[in-house]
Scaffold this motif. Structure first.
Motif, PDB file in Angstrom:
ATOM      1  N   MET A   1       0.845  -1.182   0.000  1.00  0.00           N
ATOM      2  CA  MET A   1       0.000   0.000   0.000  1.00  0.00           C
ATOM      3  C   MET A   1       0.890   1.245   0.000  1.00  0.00           C
ATOM      4  O   MET A   1       1.843   1.338   0.748  1.00  0.00           O
ATOM      5  N   ASN A   2       0.563   2.172  -0.850  1.00  0.00           N
ATOM      6  CA  ASN A   2       1.268   3.439  -0.955  1.00  0.00           C
ATOM      7  C   ASN A   2       0.315   4.554  -0.545  1.00  0.00           C
ATOM      8  O   ASN A   2      -0.820   4.600  -1.001  1.00  0.00           O
ATOM      9  N   ILE A   3       0.772   5.448   0.349  1.00  0.00           N
ATOM     10  CA  ILE A   3      -0.032   6.609   0.729  1.00  0.00           C
ATOM     11  C   ILE A   3       0.634   7.841   0.143  1.00  0.00           C
ATOM     12  O   ILE A   3       1.836   8.033   0.295  1.00  0.00           O
ATOM     13  N   ARG A   4      -0.172   8.652  -0.566  1.00  0.00           N
ATOM     14  CA  ARG A   4       0.334   9.860  -1.209  1.00  0.00           C
ATOM     15  C   ARG A   4      -0.708  10.955  -1.130  1.00  0.00           C
ATOM     16  O   ARG A   4      -1.881  10.701  -0.840  1.00  0.00           O
ATOM     17  N   LYS A   5      -0.280  12.181  -1.415  1.00  0.00           N
ATOM     18  CA  LYS A   5      -1.228  13.282  -1.519  1.00  0.00           C
ATOM     19  C   LYS A   5      -2.046  13.112  -2.804  1.00  0.00           C
ATOM     20  O   LYS A   5      -1.548  12.637  -3.816  1.00  0.00           O
ATOM     21  N   ALA A   6      -3.295  13.505  -2.738  1.00  0.00           N
ATOM     22  CA  ALA A   6      -4.176  13.431  -3.902  1.00  0.00           C
ATOM     23  C   ALA A   6      -3.802  14.509  -4.912  1.00  0.00           C
ATOM     24  O   ALA A   6      -3.136  15.491  -4.587  1.00  0.00           O
ATOM     25  N   THR A   7      -4.265  14.313  -6.128  1.00  0.00           N
ATOM     26  CA  THR A   7      -4.123  15.304  -7.193  1.00  0.00           C
ATOM     27  C   THR A   7      -5.524  15.607  -7.740  1.00  0.00           C
ATOM     28  O   THR A   7      -6.458  14.822  -7.526  1.00  0.00           O
ATOM     29  N   PRO A   8      -5.682  16.714  -8.479  1.00  0.00           N
ATOM     30  CA  PRO A   8      -7.000  16.999  -9.069  1.00  0.00           C
ATOM     31  C   PRO A   8      -7.498  15.861  -9.961  1.00  0.00           C
ATOM     32  O   PRO A   8      -8.706  15.636 -10.061  1.00  0.00           O
ATOM     33  N   ASP A   9      -6.588  15.136 -10.584  1.00  0.00           N
ATOM     34  CA  ASP A   9      -6.983  14.038 -11.474  1.00  0.00           C
ATOM     35  C   ASP A   9      -7.634  12.874 -10.737  1.00  0.00           C
ATOM     36  O   ASP A   9      -8.245  12.011 -11.365  1.00  0.00           O
ATOM     37  N   ASP A  10      -7.507  12.821  -9.421  1.00  0.00           N
ATOM     38  CA  ASP A  10      -8.087  11.740  -8.618  1.00  0.00           C
ATOM     39  C   ASP A  10      -9.552  11.976  -8.269  1.00  0.00           C
ATOM     40  O   ASP A  10     -10.191  11.106  -7.673  1.00  0.00           O
ATOM     41  N   GLN A  11     -10.105  13.135  -8.621  1.00  0.00           N
ATOM     42  CA  GLN A  11     -11.411  13.541  -8.108  1.00  0.00           C
ATOM     43  C   GLN A  11     -12.529  12.530  -8.351  1.00  0.00           C
ATOM     44  O   GLN A  11     -13.366  12.306  -7.466  1.00  0.00           O
ATOM     45  N   LEU A  53     -12.845  20.130   1.005  1.00  0.00           N
ATOM     46  CA  LEU A  53     -12.813  18.861   0.281  1.00  0.00           C
ATOM     47  C   LEU A  53     -11.734  18.811  -0.798  1.00  0.00           C
ATOM     48  O   LEU A  53     -11.641  17.832  -1.531  1.00  0.00           O
ATOM     49  N   SER A  54     -10.929  19.829  -0.898  1.00  0.00           N
ATOM     50  CA  SER A  54      -9.915  19.931  -1.949  1.00  0.00           C
ATOM     51  C   SER A  54      -8.894  18.803  -1.893  1.00  0.00           C
ATOM     52  O   SER A  54      -8.502  18.348  -0.815  1.00  0.00           O
ATOM     53  N   TYR A  55      -8.420  18.426  -3.062  1.00  0.00           N
ATOM     54  CA  TYR A  55      -7.325  17.462  -3.174  1.00  0.00           C
ATOM     55  C   TYR A  55      -6.132  17.880  -2.308  1.00  0.00           C
ATOM     56  O   TYR A  55      -5.359  17.037  -1.858  1.00  0.00           O
ATOM     57  N   GLU A  56      -6.009  19.181  -2.055  1.00  0.00           N
ATOM     58  CA  GLU A  56      -4.898  19.690  -1.241  1.00  0.00           C
ATOM     59  C   GLU A  56      -4.925  19.129   0.178  1.00  0.00           C
ATOM     60  O   GLU A  56      -3.898  19.073   0.849  1.00  0.00           O
ATOM     61  N   ASN A  57      -6.104  18.715   0.640  1.00  0.00           N
ATOM     62  CA  ASN A  57      -6.295  18.225   2.002  1.00  0.00           C
ATOM     63  C   ASN A  57      -6.492  16.719   2.060  1.00  0.00           C
ATOM     64  O   ASN A  57      -6.901  16.201   3.097  1.00  0.00           O
ATOM     65  N   ILE A  58      -6.227  16.027   0.970  1.00  0.00           N
ATOM     66  CA  ILE A  58      -6.536  14.600   0.898  1.00  0.00           C
ATOM     67  C   ILE A  58      -5.279  13.766   0.706  1.00  0.00           C
ATOM     68  O   ILE A  58      -4.437  14.074  -0.126  1.00  0.00           O
ATOM     69  N   TRP A  59      -5.206  12.690   1.488  1.00  0.00           N
ATOM     70  CA  TRP A  59      -4.232  11.629   1.245  1.00  0.00           C
ATOM     71  C   TRP A  59      -5.008  10.447   0.695  1.00  0.00           C
ATOM     72  O   TRP A  59      -6.146  10.179   1.114  1.00  0.00           O
ATOM     73  N   VAL A  60      -4.407   9.752  -0.249  1.00  0.00           N
ATOM     74  CA  VAL A  60      -5.014   8.541  -0.793  1.00  0.00           C
ATOM     75  C   VAL A  60      -4.092   7.358  -0.521  1.00  0.00           C
ATOM     76  O   VAL A  60      -2.870   7.498  -0.514  1.00  0.00           O
ATOM     77  N   ALA A  61      -4.707   6.225  -0.272  1.00  0.00           N
ATOM     78  CA  ALA A  61      -3.982   4.965  -0.146  1.00  0.00           C
ATOM     79  C   ALA A  61      -4.238   4.203  -1.429  1.00  0.00           C
ATOM     80  O   ALA A  61      -5.393   3.999  -1.818  1.00  0.00           O
ATOM     81  N   GLU A  62      -3.167   3.810  -2.099  1.00  0.00           N
ATOM     82  CA  GLU A  62      -3.290   3.086  -3.359  1.00  0.00           C
ATOM     83  C   GLU A  62      -2.854   1.636  -3.180  1.00  0.00           C
ATOM     84  O   GLU A  62      -1.911   1.362  -2.458  1.00  0.00           O
ATOM     85  N   SER A  63      -3.553   0.787  -3.882  1.00  0.00           N
ATOM     86  CA  SER A  63      -3.179  -0.616  -3.971  1.00  0.00           C
ATOM     87  C   SER A  63      -3.270  -0.987  -5.448  1.00  0.00           C
ATOM     88  O   SER A  63      -4.342  -0.891  -6.040  1.00  0.00           O
ATOM     89  N   ASP A  64      -2.159  -1.344  -6.032  1.00  0.00           N
ATOM     90  CA  ASP A  64      -2.112  -1.672  -7.464  1.00  0.00           C
ATOM     91  C   ASP A  64      -2.733  -0.572  -8.323  1.00  0.00           C
ATOM     92  O   ASP A  64      -3.589  -0.826  -9.173  1.00  0.00           O
TER      93      ASP A  64
END
Length: 188
Positions: A1-11, A53-64
């Motif tokens: 699992m990778n945790i990263r900051k969100a980007t606008p493209d993740d919306q 709710l901005s991507y600026e305030n969001i972390w996402v956890a990615e799996s594959d």
């Protein structure tokens, strides 16, 4: 699992997870009772800077390369400012433009946490919360806070296991919530 900051493209991937996390609050934030419109408007806010709710305030956890979970967090002293664009948009669109105060002060406020059901039970939510605590520690923010819906006792038990303690009860969008606090300096 990778945790990263969100980007606008993740919306578009993030919006359904935010909806899962905040339920009825999503209707207050978007000024609609139609679920499809709620998801569109959540995605709109996620893709824009300068709001809660901005991507600026969001972390996402990615799996594959799939977003498996999200966490929205921001400094409590910025909460009112981050709500202003949403409130103004609601007023412009014929809504009252009032939002309940969820936090304030020198805290890192965890607004929302959600894990896709397909990825449940893998520690993703815990990892995201630990990321927020590490961020608060790095920024010298003394406390991390969150609100847990009183109708979700399992979430309350998870937060207690992670070191959060109930401070008070508040009402948000007609629901009762426990405002919980993790003191960073005491839990180093």
């Amino acid at each position: 699992m990778n945790i990263r900051k969100a980007t606008p493209d993740d919306q578009l991937q993030i919006a359904p997870l935010v909806y899962t996390a905040i339920h009825e609050i999503a209707y207050s934030l978007t000024g609609t009772s139609d679920q499809e419109h709620v998801l569109d408007r959540l995605a709109m806010w996620i893709g824009q800077p300068g709001n809660r709710l901005s991507y600026e305030n969001i972390w996402v956890a990615e799996s594959d390369a799939t977003i498996a979970g999200i966490l929205i967090a921001y400094h409590g002293e910025q909460a009112a400012m981050l709500d202003e664009p949403i409130k103004a948009w609601l007023r412009t669109n014929g809504q009252p433009g009032e939002l309940d105060v969820e936090t304030e002060g020198d805290v890192l406020y965890i607004d929302s946490v959600a894990v896709d059901a397909m990825f449940g039970g893998r520690g993703i939510g815990t990892g995201l919360i630990q990321q927020a605590i590490a961020h608060a520690r790095a920024m010298n923010i003394p406390r991390v806070t969150l609100n847990v819906d009183q109708t979700n006792p399992a979430a309350g038990r998870l937060y207690e296991r992670l070191g959060f303690m109930k401070e008070k009860e508040i009402e948000i969008s007609g629901g009762r919530f426990d405002y919980m606090t993790f003191t960073v300096s005491e839990n180093a």
